[in-house]
Design a protein around this motif. Structure first.
Motif, PDB file in Angstrom:
ATOM      1  N   PRO A  87       5.462  33.753  95.199  1.00  0.00           N
ATOM      2  CA  PRO A  87       5.153  32.556  94.405  1.00  0.00           C
ATOM      3  C   PRO A  87       3.782  31.968  94.706  1.00  0.00           C
ATOM      4  O   PRO A  87       3.147  31.369  93.829  1.00  0.00           O
ATOM      5  CB  PRO A  87       6.278  31.592  94.792  1.00  0.00           C
TER       6      PRO A  87
ATOM      7  N   SER B 190      -0.213  33.791  86.554  1.00  0.00           N
ATOM      8  CA  SER B 190       0.202  32.402  86.766  1.00  0.00           C
ATOM      9  C   SER B 190      -0.061  31.556  85.524  1.00  0.00           C
ATOM     10  O   SER B 190       0.786  30.748  85.106  1.00  0.00           O
ATOM     11  CB  SER B 190      -0.543  31.809  87.968  1.00  0.00           C
TER      12      SER B 190
ATOM     13  N   VAL C 230       2.491  32.640  82.796  1.00  0.00           N
ATOM     14  CA  VAL C 230       3.840  32.137  83.070  1.00  0.00           C
ATOM     15  C   VAL C 230       3.950  30.677  82.641  1.00  0.00           C
ATOM     16  O   VAL C 230       4.891  30.277  81.934  1.00  0.00           O
ATOM     17  CB  VAL C 230       4.190  32.293  84.560  1.00  0.00           C
TER      18      VAL C 230
ATOM     19  N   ARG D 198       6.216  29.200  79.477  1.00  0.00           N
ATOM     20  CA  ARG D 198       7.246  28.187  79.734  1.00  0.00           C
ATOM     21  C   ARG D 198       7.050  26.974  78.827  1.00  0.00           C
ATOM     22  O   ARG D 198       8.017  26.426  78.288  1.00  0.00           O
ATOM     23  CB  ARG D 198       7.200  27.764  81.201  1.00  0.00           C
TER      24      ARG D 198
ATOM     25  N   GLN E 227      11.600  31.551  79.036  1.00  0.00           N
ATOM     26  CA  GLN E 227      12.040  31.497  80.431  1.00  0.00           C
ATOM     27  C   GLN E 227      11.249  32.534  81.232  1.00  0.00           C
ATOM     28  O   GLN E 227      11.773  33.572  81.626  1.00  0.00           O
ATOM     29  CB  GLN E 227      13.549  31.744  80.525  1.00  0.00           C
TER      30      GLN E 227
ATOM     31  N   THR F 272       9.029  33.945  84.406  1.00  0.00           N
ATOM     32  CA  THR F 272       8.903  33.840  85.855  1.00  0.00           C
ATOM     33  C   THR F 272       7.902  34.879  86.344  1.00  0.00           C
ATOM     34  O   THR F 272       7.690  35.911  85.709  1.00  0.00           O
ATOM     35  CB  THR F 272      10.254  34.073  86.563  1.00  0.00           C
TER      36      THR F 272
END
Length: 377
Positions: free
Chosen positions: A205, A300, A303, A307, A312, A314
């Protein structure tokens, strides 16, 4: 026997209509469909290519198995980047003209044909299935090759494809899963074909992961022997060398040896200057780290943007794609919606699941920012 016929939904002409729609949007199409790198080839690679342009292996024929310098560079790379000592596990090496030709010809070069079965993930790179069909063997798909009970008792299994990190899902198999696949394959005399082209592109992450994805030739996985194993790798993504057609295989010499003989006869040889460029790319680890950081930033941004648009999304475990479930349950409906915003993804049907989309981050930072603006507007 020659090549057999094949059938596949993997046909880029099928998205031409959506490309036209996206291209008509002010600012043009933001193409996230094909995973074709756009970033600069490292200076070290370009310099090596230029220096070798009139070298011995440029005006003369280079070795099919690769120059001694390239073979040593590959061994050094496996040791430093993958934790694998090729000599200790008895593995041999074979450069390939890009990884796709190795994938598409694999079943044929293994002499597979009618009555033989090749297992592969149900959601996967389409060329695995196409290559199996070309040989005349039969494709059997399973949800997860690490669930060895799903395939180990199927009659006729001769090979198993694994892909970690996966294209398109980004899933990474751990060493324990790979070891279980190896044990099961060896118990039935089948070959494990491990596509590891995105192995250095793994994510947490907070950023790039500290360790690459496990290798099929890792001693914990292969129990110290390359028997029945082939690892495939490419420099296309880590060093932006897709056009150089620079890749390689490592594994069981009893498998790679005959492949080398065939390749000599049909002239499937990496050019001498490209071999020199590969040596430079394998040694330039700083440029690989820079490229990893680029892909992480773009993933990043993508994503977050998806969203905000209702997906959805990730961060994947690895690779440079996002694999997201379509909002309407059908990839083609979402292809239409996104094309109207000037964004072109790949339909999940190409990879075995029509309920998903694949979006590539092989675009410039400016284009990725444009995608984020369009999804957020």
């Amino acid at each position: 026997m020659g090549f057999q016929t094949f059938s596949s939904p993997y046909d880029w002409s099928r998205i031409d209509r959506y490309r036209r729609i996206a291209s008509a949007v002010p600012g043009g199409v933001a193409d996230l469909s094909v995973g074709s790198p756009v970033d600069t080839v490292p200076d070290s690679v370009q310099d090596a290519l230029a220096r070798s342009a009139d070298g011995k292996d440029a005006h003369g024929y280079p070795a099919t198995i690769g120059s001694p310098v390239l073979r040593q560079a590959l061994k050094d790379w496996f040791r430093s980047e993958r934790g694998v000592d090729l000599d200790s596990c008895g593995a041999s090496l074979l450069p390939t003209v890009g990884s796709k030709e190795a994938v598409s010809l694999m079943a044929s070069l293994l002499h597979l044909g009618e009555g033989d079965v090749v297992v592969q993930p149900a959601v996967s790179y389409p060329t695995y299935a196409i290559g199996t069909q070309l040989s005349g063997a039969r494709v059997v798909t399973v949800d997860d090759p690490a669930d060895v009970e799903s395939w180990v008792s199927i009659p006729g299994v001769r090979a198993i494809w694994v892909n970690s990190p996966s294209n398109p899902t980004g899933a990474v198999l751990d060493a324990e899963d790979l070891a279980a696949i190896v044990r099961a394959a060896r118990s039935i005399g089948a070959v494990v074909l491990s596509d590891e082209c995105y192995a250095l592109l793994t994510w947490t992450p907070g950023g790039p992961a500290g360790e690459p994805a496990p290798c099929i030739l890792d001693p914990e996985v292969c129990q110290g022997s390359a028997d029945g194993l082939i690892c495939l790798y490419s420099l296309s993504k880590q060093s932006n060398m897709a056009g150089y057609r620079s890749a390689f295989m490592a594994g069981d010499p009893n498998l790679l040896g005959p492949m080398t003989t065939y390749r000599k006869q049909i002239g499937m040889i990496i050019s001498g200057p490209v071999q020199a460029a590969m040596v430079a790319a394998l040694a330039d680890r700083q440029e690989v780290r820079i490229q990893r950081d680029r892909y992480f930033r773009r993933l990043s941004i993508l994503v977050d943007a998806l969203r905000s648009f209702g997906y959805q999304a990730t961060m994947p475990q690895g690779g440079l794609y996002l694999w997201v479930r379509s909002r309407g349950g059908d990839c083609w409906e979402d292809m239409e919606t996104l094309a109207s915003l000037g964004i072109l993804p790949s339909p999940g049907e190409f990879y075995g699941d029509s309920s998903h989309l694949r979006l590539s981050t092989t675009v410039s930072d400016a284009v990725m920012d444009q995608v984020a603006d369009r999804l957020g507007s």
